[in-house]
Scaffold this motif. Structure first.
Motif, PDB file in Angstrom:
ATOM      1  N   ASP A  83      31.442  25.891  44.213  1.00  0.00           N
ATOM      2  CA  ASP A  83      30.077  25.857  43.574  1.00  0.00           C
ATOM      3  C   ASP A  83      29.389  27.262  43.839  1.00  0.00           C
ATOM      4  OD1 ASP A  83      30.705  23.267  42.823  1.00  0.00           O
ATOM      5  OD2 ASP A  83      29.287  22.410  44.406  1.00  0.00           O
ATOM      6  N   SER A  84      29.857  27.931  45.009  1.00  0.00           N
ATOM      7  CA  SER A  84      29.027  29.123  45.457  1.00  0.00           C
ATOM      8  C   SER A  84      29.211  30.219  44.353  1.00  0.00           C
ATOM      9  CB  SER A  84      29.492  29.575  46.683  1.00  0.00           C
ATOM     10  OG  SER A  84      30.925  29.976  46.701  1.00  0.00           O
ATOM     11  N   LEU A  85      30.068  29.999  43.264  1.00  0.00           N
ATOM     12  CA  LEU A  85      30.503  31.199  42.347  1.00  0.00           C
ATOM     13  C   LEU A  85      29.407  30.885  41.193  1.00  0.00           C
ATOM     14  CD1 LEU A  85      34.448  30.818  42.162  1.00  0.00           C
ATOM     15  CD2 LEU A  85      32.985  32.459  43.313  1.00  0.00           C
ATOM     16  N   ARG A  86      28.609  29.970  41.235  1.00  0.00           N
ATOM     17  CA  ARG A  86      27.648  29.773  40.203  1.00  0.00           C
ATOM     18  C   ARG A  86      26.285  30.866  40.401  1.00  0.00           C
ATOM     19  NH1 ARG A  86      26.842  23.209  40.425  1.00  0.00           N
ATOM     20  NH2 ARG A  86      28.969  22.625  40.111  1.00  0.00           N
ATOM     21  N   THR A  87      26.290  31.314  41.595  1.00  0.00           N
ATOM     22  CA  THR A  87      25.212  32.114  41.615  1.00  0.00           C
ATOM     23  C   THR A  87      25.695  33.722  41.807  1.00  0.00           C
ATOM     24  OG1 THR A  87      25.568  31.670  44.216  1.00  0.00           O
ATOM     25  CG2 THR A  87      23.866  30.460  43.060  1.00  0.00           C
ATOM     26  N   LEU A  88      27.173  33.931  41.815  1.00  0.00           N
ATOM     27  CA  LEU A  88      27.843  35.145  41.887  1.00  0.00           C
ATOM     28  C   LEU A  88      27.471  35.986  40.773  1.00  0.00           C
ATOM     29  CD1 LEU A  88      29.694  36.272  44.017  1.00  0.00           C
ATOM     30  CD2 LEU A  88      31.313  36.019  42.575  1.00  0.00           C
ATOM     31  N   PRO A  89      26.821  37.125  40.891  1.00  0.00           N
ATOM     32  CA  PRO A  89      26.754  38.152  39.675  1.00  0.00           C
ATOM     33  C   PRO A  89      28.137  38.183  39.133  1.00  0.00           C
ATOM     34  CG  PRO A  89      25.496  39.141  41.821  1.00  0.00           C
ATOM     35  CD  PRO A  89      26.393  37.940  41.881  1.00  0.00           C
ATOM     36  N   GLU A  90      27.981  38.511  37.639  1.00  0.00           N
ATOM     37  CA  GLU A  90      29.104  38.792  36.765  1.00  0.00           C
ATOM     38  C   GLU A  90      29.932  39.629  37.257  1.00  0.00           C
ATOM     39  OE1 GLU A  90      28.105  39.109  32.729  1.00  0.00           O
ATOM     40  OE2 GLU A  90      30.056  39.020  31.975  1.00  0.00           O
ATOM     41  N   ARG A  91      29.334  41.089  37.846  1.00  0.00           N
ATOM     42  CA  ARG A  91      30.393  42.126  38.170  1.00  0.00           C
ATOM     43  C   ARG A  91      30.962  41.741  39.299  1.00  0.00           C
ATOM     44  NH1 ARG A  91      27.405  47.613  40.495  1.00  0.00           N
ATOM     45  NH2 ARG A  91      29.509  48.530  40.990  1.00  0.00           N
ATOM     46  N   GLU A  92      30.432  40.876  40.398  1.00  0.00           N
ATOM     47  CA  GLU A  92      31.268  40.440  41.340  1.00  0.00           C
ATOM     48  C   GLU A  92      32.282  39.356  41.102  1.00  0.00           C
ATOM     49  OE1 GLU A  92      29.557  40.159  45.222  1.00  0.00           O
ATOM     50  OE2 GLU A  92      27.680  41.028  44.513  1.00  0.00           O
ATOM     51  N   LEU A  93      32.012  38.676  40.085  1.00  0.00           N
ATOM     52  CA  LEU A  93      33.235  37.739  39.530  1.00  0.00           C
ATOM     53  C   LEU A  93      34.213  38.604  39.201  1.00  0.00           C
ATOM     54  CD1 LEU A  93      33.436  34.647  39.092  1.00  0.00           C
ATOM     55  CD2 LEU A  93      33.537  35.265  36.825  1.00  0.00           C
ATOM     56  N   SER A  94      34.118  39.586  38.507  1.00  0.00           N
ATOM     57  CA  SER A  94      35.012  40.319  37.904  1.00  0.00           C
ATOM     58  C   SER A  94      35.846  41.223  39.170  1.00  0.00           C
ATOM     59  CB  SER A  94      34.584  41.483  36.933  1.00  0.00           C
ATOM     60  OG  SER A  94      34.011  41.022  35.664  1.00  0.00           O
ATOM     61  N   ALA A  95      35.307  41.523  40.089  1.00  0.00           N
ATOM     62  CA  ALA A  95      35.747  42.363  41.179  1.00  0.00           C
ATOM     63  C   ALA A  95      36.684  41.549  41.682  1.00  0.00           C
ATOM     64  CB  ALA A  95      34.666  42.831  42.151  1.00  0.00           C
ATOM     65  N   GLY A  96      36.351  40.122  41.807  1.00  0.00           N
ATOM     66  CA  GLY A  96      37.243  39.167  42.633  1.00  0.00           C
ATOM     67  C   GLY A  96      38.434  39.006  41.713  1.00  0.00           C
ATOM     68  N   LEU A  97      38.328  38.839  40.209  1.00  0.00           N
ATOM     69  CA  LEU A  97      39.643  38.843  39.293  1.00  0.00           C
ATOM     70  C   LEU A  97      40.574  39.969  39.581  1.00  0.00           C
ATOM     71  CD1 LEU A  97      37.704  37.632  36.294  1.00  0.00           C
ATOM     72  CD2 LEU A  97      39.399  36.196  37.585  1.00  0.00           C
ATOM     73  N   ALA A  98      40.206  41.091  39.947  1.00  0.00           N
ATOM     74  CA  ALA A  98      41.218  42.196  40.329  1.00  0.00           C
ATOM     75  C   ALA A  98      42.188  41.613  41.446  1.00  0.00           C
ATOM     76  CB  ALA A  98      40.267  43.600  40.897  1.00  0.00           C
ATOM     77  N   GLU A  99      41.737  41.158  42.492  1.00  0.00           N
ATOM     78  CA  GLU A  99      42.636  40.523  43.361  1.00  0.00           C
ATOM     79  C   GLU A  99      43.560  39.406  42.904  1.00  0.00           C
ATOM     80  OE1 GLU A  99      43.280  42.254  46.183  1.00  0.00           O
ATOM     81  OE2 GLU A  99      41.303  43.304  46.779  1.00  0.00           O
ATOM     82  N   VAL A 100      43.007  38.533  42.070  1.00  0.00           N
ATOM     83  CA  VAL A 100      43.802  37.538  41.452  1.00  0.00           C
ATOM     84  C   VAL A 100      44.991  37.984  40.474  1.00  0.00           C
ATOM     85  CG1 VAL A 100      43.820  35.426  39.708  1.00  0.00           C
ATOM     86  CG2 VAL A 100      41.701  35.886  41.545  1.00  0.00           C
ATOM     87  N   ILE A 101      44.577  39.062  39.586  1.00  0.00           N
ATOM     88  CA  ILE A 101      45.683  39.501  38.925  1.00  0.00           C
ATOM     89  C   ILE A 101      46.726  40.118  39.742  1.00  0.00           C
ATOM     90  CG2 ILE A 101      45.821  41.513  37.290  1.00  0.00           C
ATOM     91  CD1 ILE A 101      42.971  40.880  36.287  1.00  0.00           C
ATOM     92  N   LYS A 102      46.289  40.966  40.819  1.00  0.00           N
ATOM     93  CA  LYS A 102      47.016  41.522  41.615  1.00  0.00           C
ATOM     94  C   LYS A 102      48.361  40.582  42.338  1.00  0.00           C
ATOM     95  CE  LYS A 102      46.187  41.354  46.036  1.00  0.00           C
ATOM     96  NZ  LYS A 102      45.459  41.565  47.549  1.00  0.00           N
TER      97      LYS A 102
END
Lengths: 367, 367
Positions: free
Chosen positions: A166-185
């Protein structure tokens, strides 16, 4: 709720992933030995989640430690604020430190727990995608030094990682993208079938679809737990988790901590690792381009800073923790889905990689 | 040369004790993995032994790191000088940190080694009696915080402890006495037959008789190695090594670090622990007095600072690392040669101990 286990003998611990976990005391209490708890968080996260977590921990003596937000504060001065608070409130060796926030909070609270009275328990409650899929798992803690990132720290495992999606609901879009970099990794280094899934689910994830995000987090944590379980202290395999990080750290250091988000720097660094792997003939340019497109579809930068020269990169990379006896080891892709750590590459390929025109490459891939 | 082993599984290490060991490269090289070595020492010790050790390590890239001398410098600012030097010289994860000096140097160099790039190898080369018999063995490292001694640190074992007894020849008499406080401690907590031997050899030791000192060091290290081998991280037994230290730390904190030497504060603190054990009826006043005489024959203070009140002691002891859930645990003597760690004592006995007239007690024991 999904639960994974990080297998490290007597230092093993669970990772719980799900919705609403911040409000479930039964997930926390098994990991709290004493009566004192310190919640280390920052000025951004505190207004959002500190009250909820404090209510969940009623019955304990809860000390809130609210730090300034941002990578620029990941230093000794801020760490000292945690020690000051713990000593000021007379927390003893049985206190439990809870890190409530992103990677910076987790790294600093974990390092403080590792050092306070030579080591107290801690629990990771990561609230950003990046920390949920990467830094909260595996026990790397530390702070930055003016001459290098994460140069002072400890391997120190948490007692538990509790991920409330649920904490991702308040996460800025730019930081969500930053997290996706590690997921893709994770797909690139050890889970090739994950990549087409990610390409398909990218719009859902960026739209905060809970199901897609939970699955991506679980699959990422499972990959990390496997690697860390084999090599806790990074004597070998674990270094593959740093794909794109050696180039990325150089970008972060050059630009000043915080100007580029860690995940953004890793994304551009991953493009450079892809380019070098392709120049070595290990992956095709088509595979390189597909991976770059995936990073871009996550909203990530795929071009290093325009004013950063090869000399800048070499200077910063010389103090990388993967340097051994003067040899710079790099994480590269032997093929898509298999990373290697190697110092065995022609120097001119590295130099060509640093000098490549990433702007042109990105333009050529179109939107 | 005598060699003992500290048994800690994969973290086991040897303690070598003897004359001229600083000049024997074969004792160092098995514990140095890379090509880089940093010798951390201070302004007092460097002119005496840095050149000798550097010559012994020819063939390695040796970085000297010379810190200011004294407990007052056992803080983050000084620790930072070590990180600055290591990063400035681009030392990598395979560097080996050698601590050349007394307890302050060993604690700081060890903590720097524990944290630098999340942990590099280190070797203890203690040059004071106190560090030879106590702090160099067992892996406790750390720095002080304005609110308490050793509050920030790590359990981090050296790869080897190399004790060159020749270094005691340059040790000031006051520091030799300070080291004897810890030697006497081992007799009191776990080796009763050691006490009459010490009483007999005290003049020889204070006269720097090599044979007597070597035996005292070996017996002390053996006692410490036994205790640490059972309880590396001080979850139980190890705390007995802190006889006199809870009171002693309060004295050090109150007086300002460095005004009293650690061993001097431990001596006065041990007298207080003896007094409390006697008030509890666990040892006789004759046994108490014999131990106090032994401490005094070593040239040690046996009276706490005149202007330190019971309130001062209580205030400082409240942040002791042996406080658990608000309970202050103390190391006391169940009998001479057997220490216990306990929070189970009447509060008024502690208060009477803090308020006792140690000046009168010392005077009554005569010279």
């Amino acid at each position: 709720m999904r639960t994974l286990q990080v297998d490290l003998g007597e230092r093993s611990y669970p990772i719980h992933i799900g919705s609403g976990l911040l409000s479930r005391p039964e997930l926390f209490t098994p990991h709290i030995a004493g009566k004192q708890v310190a919640i280390v968080t920052n000025e951004t996260v505190a207004p959002l989640y500190l009250e909820t977590l404090t209510r969940t921990l009623q019955g304990y003596s809860v000390l809130p430690v609210v730090l300034p937000d941002g990578e620029a504060h990941k230093n000794w001065e801020t760490l000292q604020l945690i020690f000051d608070a713990l000593l000021g409130a007379r927390h003893d060796r049985r206190t439990t430190v809870i890190a409530l926030g992103g990677g910076v909070i987790g790294d600093m609270a974990g390092f403080a727990a590792a050092c306070y009275q030579r080591g107290v328990d801690f629990i990771q409650v990561p609230t950003t995608l990046l920390s949920q899929v990467d830094s909260s798992v595996g026990g790397k803690t530390g702070i930055n030094h003016p001459l290098g990132k994460n140069m002072v720290g400890a391997f120190y495992q948490p007692k538990a990682v509790i991920i409330d999606t649920d904490s991702l609901r308040t996460l800025p879009e730019r930081e969500l993208s930053a997290g996706l970099a590690e997921v893709i990794k994770y797909g690139l280094i050890c889970d090739e079938p994950f990549l087409p899934w990610l390409a398909e689910k990218m719009p859902a994830m960026r739209g905060l679809d809970a199901g897609a995000l939970t699955e991506a987090i679980e699959r990422s944590c499972a990959a990390k737990a496997r690697v860390v379980g084999v090599d806790e202290r990074e004597s070998g395999l674990r270094a593959i988790l740093n794909l794109g990080h050696t180039f990325g750290h150089a970008i972060e250091t050059q630009m000043g901590y915080g100007a580029w988000l860690h995940g953004e720097a890793v994304s551009a660094g991953t493009v450079m690792a892809l380019e070098m792997s392709s120049r070595l003939g290990w992956i095709s340019t088509d595979e390189r381009d597909a991976a770059i497109r995936l990073l871009r579809s996550a909203g990530l930068p795929v071009v290093p800073p325009a004013d950063m020269t090869p000399e800048h990169f070499l200077q910063h990379m010389a103090v990388d923790k993967k340097v051994l006896d003067g040899q710079l080891r790099l994480v590269l892709l032997r093929r898509i889905g298999e990373a290697v750590v190697t110092a065995d590459y022609p120097r001119d390929v590295l130099e060509a990689t640093l000098a490549a025109d990433y702007r042109a490459l990105a333009d050529q891939l179109g939107e």
